[in-house]
Write a protein that holds these residues in place. Structure first.
Motif, PDB file in Angstrom:
ATOM      1  N   GLY A 183       7.313  22.282  -5.437  1.00 11.03           N
ATOM      2  CA  GLY A 183       7.233  20.832  -5.280  1.00 11.03           C
ATOM      3  C   GLY A 183       6.197  20.292  -6.238  1.00 11.03           C
ATOM      4  N   ALA A 184       6.612  19.449  -7.181  1.00 11.71           N
ATOM      5  CA  ALA A 184       5.709  18.916  -8.197  1.00 11.71           C
ATOM      6  C   ALA A 184       5.603  17.410  -8.044  1.00 11.71           C
ATOM      7  CB  ALA A 184       6.199  19.272  -9.602  1.00 11.71           C
ATOM      8  N   VAL A 228       0.171  20.085  -7.781  1.00  9.20           N
ATOM      9  CA  VAL A 228      -0.504  18.813  -7.510  1.00  9.20           C
ATOM     10  C   VAL A 228      -1.112  18.336  -8.826  1.00  9.20           C
ATOM     11  CG1 VAL A 228      -2.253  17.683  -6.109  1.00  9.20           C
ATOM     12  CG2 VAL A 228      -0.984  19.621  -5.178  1.00  9.20           C
ATOM     13  N   ILE A 229      -0.488  17.340  -9.461  1.00  8.77           N
ATOM     14  CA  ILE A 229      -0.839  16.950 -10.827  1.00  8.77           C
ATOM     15  C   ILE A 229      -1.663  15.663 -10.825  1.00  8.77           C
ATOM     16  CG2 ILE A 229       0.086  16.373 -13.114  1.00  8.77           C
ATOM     17  CD1 ILE A 229       2.720  17.797 -12.095  1.00  8.77           C
ATOM     18  N   ASN A 230      -2.862  15.738 -11.381  1.00  9.03           N
ATOM     19  CA  ASN A 230      -3.715  14.567 -11.591  1.00  9.03           C
ATOM     20  C   ASN A 230      -3.886  13.723 -10.341  1.00  9.03           C
ATOM     21  OD1 ASN A 230      -4.361  15.134 -14.235  1.00  9.03           O
ATOM     22  ND2 ASN A 230      -2.783  13.838 -15.111  1.00  9.03           N
ATOM     23  N   ASN A 231      -4.114  14.393  -9.217  1.00  7.60           N
ATOM     24  CA  ASN A 231      -4.356  13.669  -7.984  1.00  7.60           C
ATOM     25  C   ASN A 231      -5.866  13.531  -7.784  1.00  7.60           C
ATOM     26  OD1 ASN A 231      -4.213  12.514  -5.444  1.00  7.60           O
ATOM     27  ND2 ASN A 231      -4.107  14.490  -4.418  1.00  7.60           N
ATOM     28  N   GLY A 282       1.280  12.804  -1.645  1.00  5.10           N
ATOM     29  CA  GLY A 282       2.280  12.943  -0.596  1.00  5.10           C
ATOM     30  C   GLY A 282       2.584  14.395  -0.273  1.00  5.10           C
ATOM     31  N   LEU A 283       2.664  15.234  -1.298  1.00  2.42           N
ATOM     32  CA  LEU A 283       2.913  16.660  -1.071  1.00  2.42           C
ATOM     33  C   LEU A 283       1.773  17.311  -0.306  1.00  2.42           C
ATOM     34  CD1 LEU A 283       4.400  17.686  -4.543  1.00  2.42           C
ATOM     35  CD2 LEU A 283       5.618  17.661  -2.361  1.00  2.42           C
ATOM     36  N   ASN A 317       0.840  -1.197   0.000  1.00  5.17           N
ATOM     37  CA  ASN A 317       0.000   0.000   0.000  1.00  5.17           C
ATOM     38  C   ASN A 317       0.877   1.250   0.000  1.00  5.17           C
ATOM     39  OD1 ASN A 317      -1.888   2.005   0.418  1.00  5.17           O
ATOM     40  ND2 ASN A 317      -2.142   1.546   2.592  1.00  5.17           N
ATOM     41  N   PRO A 318       0.801   2.079  -1.058  1.00  6.55           N
ATOM     42  CA  PRO A 318       1.650   3.271  -1.084  1.00  6.55           C
ATOM     43  C   PRO A 318       1.061   4.433  -0.293  1.00  6.55           C
ATOM     44  CG  PRO A 318       0.395   3.136  -3.119  1.00  6.55           C
ATOM     45  CD  PRO A 318       0.045   1.918  -2.314  1.00  6.55           C
ATOM     46  N   TYR A 319      -0.260   4.386   0.027  1.00  4.31           N
ATOM     47  CA  TYR A 319      -0.889   5.486   0.758  1.00  4.31           C
ATOM     48  C   TYR A 319      -0.651   5.280   2.242  1.00  4.31           C
ATOM     49  CZ  TYR A 319      -3.009   6.891  -3.598  1.00  4.31           C
ATOM     50  OH  TYR A 319      -3.198   7.324  -4.897  1.00  4.31           O
ATOM     51  N   ALA A 320       0.594   5.423   2.619  1.00  4.11           N
ATOM     52  CA  ALA A 320       1.004   5.148   3.986  1.00  4.11           C
ATOM     53  C   ALA A 320       1.793   6.339   4.520  1.00  4.11           C
ATOM     54  CB  ALA A 320       1.855   3.874   4.041  1.00  4.11           C
ATOM     55  N   HIS A 321       2.060   6.281   5.819  1.00  4.16           N
ATOM     56  CA  HIS A 321       2.735   7.412   6.465  1.00  4.16           C
ATOM     57  C   HIS A 321       4.119   7.665   5.881  1.00  4.16           C
ATOM     58  CE1 HIS A 321       4.451   9.951   9.660  1.00  4.16           C
ATOM     59  NE2 HIS A 321       3.203  10.244   9.955  1.00  4.16           N
ATOM     60  N   GLN A 322       4.771   6.606   5.381  1.00  2.00           N
ATOM     61  CA  GLN A 322       6.118   6.802   4.840  1.00  2.00           C
ATOM     62  C   GLN A 322       6.098   7.732   3.631  1.00  2.00           C
ATOM     63  OE1 GLN A 322       7.043   2.751   4.028  1.00  2.00           O
ATOM     64  NE2 GLN A 322       6.296   2.801   1.931  1.00  2.00           N
ATOM     65  N   THR A 323       5.036   7.678   2.809  1.00  2.00           N
ATOM     66  CA  THR A 323       4.954   8.573   1.658  1.00  2.00           C
ATOM     67  C   THR A 323       4.857  10.016   2.119  1.00  2.00           C
ATOM     68  OG1 THR A 323       3.896   6.872   0.307  1.00  2.00           O
ATOM     69  CG2 THR A 323       3.644   9.136  -0.422  1.00  2.00           C
ATOM     70  N   LEU A 324       4.062  10.254   3.148  1.00  2.00           N
ATOM     71  CA  LEU A 324       3.956  11.601   3.723  1.00  2.00           C
ATOM     72  C   LEU A 324       5.320  12.054   4.248  1.00  2.00           C
ATOM     73  CD1 LEU A 324       1.177  12.783   6.159  1.00  2.00           C
ATOM     74  CD2 LEU A 324       3.569  13.127   6.738  1.00  2.00           C
ATOM     75  N   THR A 325       5.970  11.190   5.032  1.00  2.00           N
ATOM     76  CA  THR A 325       7.264  11.542   5.627  1.00  2.00           C
ATOM     77  C   THR A 325       8.304  11.852   4.563  1.00  2.00           C
ATOM     78  OG1 THR A 325       6.811  10.152   7.555  1.00  2.00           O
ATOM     79  CG2 THR A 325       9.117  10.712   7.128  1.00  2.00           C
ATOM     80  N   GLU A 326       8.373  11.013   3.530  1.00  3.90           N
ATOM     81  CA  GLU A 326       9.404  11.203   2.512  1.00  3.90           C
ATOM     82  C   GLU A 326       9.127  12.412   1.627  1.00  3.90           C
ATOM     83  OE1 GLU A 326      10.435   6.427   2.443  1.00  3.90           O
ATOM     84  OE2 GLU A 326       9.371   7.336   0.761  1.00  3.90           O
TER      85      GLU A 326
END
Length: 583
Positions: free
Chosen positions: A386-387, A415-418, A395-396, A359-368
């Protein structure tokens, strides 16, 4: 109290990943007037006295095969081999400012890297799909052995990739007229002709070429979605056994002998971008020291613009077909400093204990994402951009609330295509990725095909089969009803007050960007540009408008969701570069 990063480092699985990452050297190898990106896995067991070069296909194959290639490279390094992976000229992290790729250089690329590696003993080759085709096309001299998986002729590969581009859906912009446009790859006319001339590899003991069939190694994850690109169960063992059985070979130069330093590629290079020298430097980012690349002009101001790029969900660092690195080079030619970095579970940092994306929607994505922006703020005192595409954009957005005011007041988020605007990532993971009755359809997905279908049952069918058919029919009905209700709620939420919008986002309506953008306006000084292609804009009910003093909704045409199309990439590059004033 332990911080999140300290806790992460304390986990046994994380420690093993750090050791593997630290044993890899990233850099570039010179090839005439161009540079080839390489990743060198140093052996973590008793050395076997040889090097294995692993090569795959570019474009979409690069994304789906990355996990298989890295798992294989790590296993061979743990078996005593030195392993080198490379990016073909004009793709990945092999730098170029040109849009069209000259694939006619790829045979020379592989020969150059082989000769570079031969100073440390015999060199073996392992080629996946088109990578095996190029491997078999190189000169016989210098190879101890060559293993080819999923062999295909260059013409077959181009034809197949071209068909994937045609089947990409009505949301893709038309092909450009020059060269040959594939999915995630634009070939020059010369490059396409050179690829089409490559024959399908065949077994040849006299040439030390062996074809490993799907029955031996398992079918490679080529024609699948990146999130479903699991590593074949027999792949690693089969490749390792075949290499162990191969002849030892000799180095082309009898005077060449291995030394204790291993293969060390260049860590800093200078390339010419439209007459301007631009420096590329390998670096690391964040507490976990994730592999990173910094680009900047040879001389720049202390307050030069800074750009940070984050890849989509399953992509490696450079995003779609080298898009972000090419954008960074062009921006640095204008005086900007740019930063790219790997994210956990993608690219170089895929986990060893799983063979498929987590799962990529995790806290690590936010942190990184936060770490990347903070790293960029330390490189320059100027304005920051930040793009991110899709998950990178999420994440951004998710990390913006954790940035200090001294950074956010300089920062613009692109924020592109989110289409995931939930504050709680677990909710999107449950609804958007697991499927089920409440799973929303994706842009361009046929609604009838998305709903489960009930198979007709024969009168003499077993009771269990009839019961399964009834359950499938009920699931289809419930799913269709639930989607209708949810979509109706979305429609009402888009046109409702901010309070209703916020409530809709909180209860699970995942594609309403307005509430999140309004929350971001409360961050001191932060500017947000939410960019959508036409299909995603329709899916999210977006029209170009300004939300508050610093937030905007922008619709760019042409722009497809994953930036597969060449025209989409052109539009995106031009749009990003507009943030960097020409010097």
């Amino acid at each position: 109290m332990l911080t999140y990063s300290q806790l992460r480092r304390s986990r046994p699985g994380h420690r093993s990943r750090v050791r593997e990452e630290d044993s890899v050297r990233h850099g570039w190898v010179p090839a005439g007037n161009r540079w080839i990106a390489v990743d060198v896995h140093e052996p973590t067991a008793t050395e076997r006295g040889g090097t294995v070069i692993i090569v795959g296909s570019p474009g979409r194959d690069r994304v789906t095969l990355t996990r298989s290639m890295i798992h294989t490279a790590r296993a061979l390094a743990a078996h005593g081999w030195r392993v080198v992976r490379l990016d073909w000229s004009g793709t990945g992290q092999s730098p170029t400012a040109e849009e069209a790729v000259d694939a006619g250089l790829w045979v020379d690329d592989l020969t150059t890297v082989r000769d570079w590696a031969s100073s440390h003993g015999p060199v073996h080759g392992v080629g996946f799909s088109l990578g095996g085709t190029v491997l078999a096309a190189t000169g016989d001299h210098g190879w101890a052995s060559r293993l080819v998986l999923a062999p295909v002729s260059g013409k077959q590969w181009v034809r197949h990739q071209s068909a994937l581009r045609r089947m990409g859906g009505p949301d893709l912009p038309p092909r450009v007229s020059e060269g040959t446009e594939l999915m995630n790859l634009q070939l020059s006319s010369h490059g396409a002709a050179a690829l089409k001339a490559l024959p399908e590899p065949a077994d040849g003991p006299d040439r030390r070429i062996r074809i490993l069939s799907d029955e031996e190694a398992g079918a490679l994850p080529i024609n699948v979605h990146p999130r479903a690109a699991a590593v074949p169960a027999r792949l690693i063992a089969t490749v390792r056994t075949a290499l162990d059985a191969a002849p030892a070979g000799t180095t082309p130069d009898d005077t060449a002998r291995p030394d204790g330093d291993g293969l060390v590629p260049e860590q800093e290079i200078t390339v010419d971008v439209a007459g301007t020298p631009v420096v590329l430097r390998r670096s690391t980012s964040g507490a976990a020291r994730r592999p990173a690349i910094i680009t900047e002009p040879v001389t720049r101001d202390h307050d030069a613009p800074g750009l940070a790029f984050i890849s989509p969900g399953s992509e490696v660092m450079e995003a779609s077909g080298g898009l972000w690195l090419r954008t960074a080079l062009l921006a640095s030619a204008r005086g900007a400093v740019c930063l790219l970095a790997e994210r956990s579970d993608t690219g170089e940092l895929v986990r060893s204990d799983i063979t498929q994306d987590s799962n990529p929607y995790a806290h690590q994505t936010l942190t990184e994402s936060r770490e990347l922006v903070m790293h960029l703020s330390e490189l320059t005192d100027g304005p920051l951009l930040g793009a991110g595409i899709c998950l990178g954009a999420w994440g951004l957005v998710a990390s913006a609330h954790e940035l200090p005011a001294t950074v956010s007041e300089r920062l613009t988020l692109m924020v592109i295509n989110n289409v995931a605007w939930q504050r709680a990532p677990w909710r999107y993971w449950r609804q958007g990725l697991r499927g089920g009755p409440l799973a929303p359809t994706l842009p361009g997905q046929d609604e009838a095909a998305a709903a489960p279908s009930s198979a007709p049952t024969a009168d003499d069918a077993p009771a269990g089969s009839r019961w399964d058919a009834v359950l499938a029919g009920l699931n289809a009905y419930v799913g269709t009803t639930a989607r209708t209700v949810v979509r109706g709620t979305r429609h009402r939420a888009r046109n409702a007050s901010p309070r209703v919008n916020a409530l809709a986002a909180g209860v699970g309506v995942i594609d309403v960007p307005q509430p999140t953008l309004r929350r971001l306006t409360k961050i001191p000084g932060l500017t947000v540009d939410a960019v959508f292609g036409p299909a995603d804009a329709k899916h999210c009910g977006v029209t170009p408008q300004r939300l508050g003093p610093r937030s905007t909704l922008t619709v760019l045409d042409p722009l497809d969701h994953s930036l597969f199309a060449t025209e989409s990439c052109r539009r995106m590059v031009d749009y990003v570069l507009a943030y960097v004033p020409e010097v």
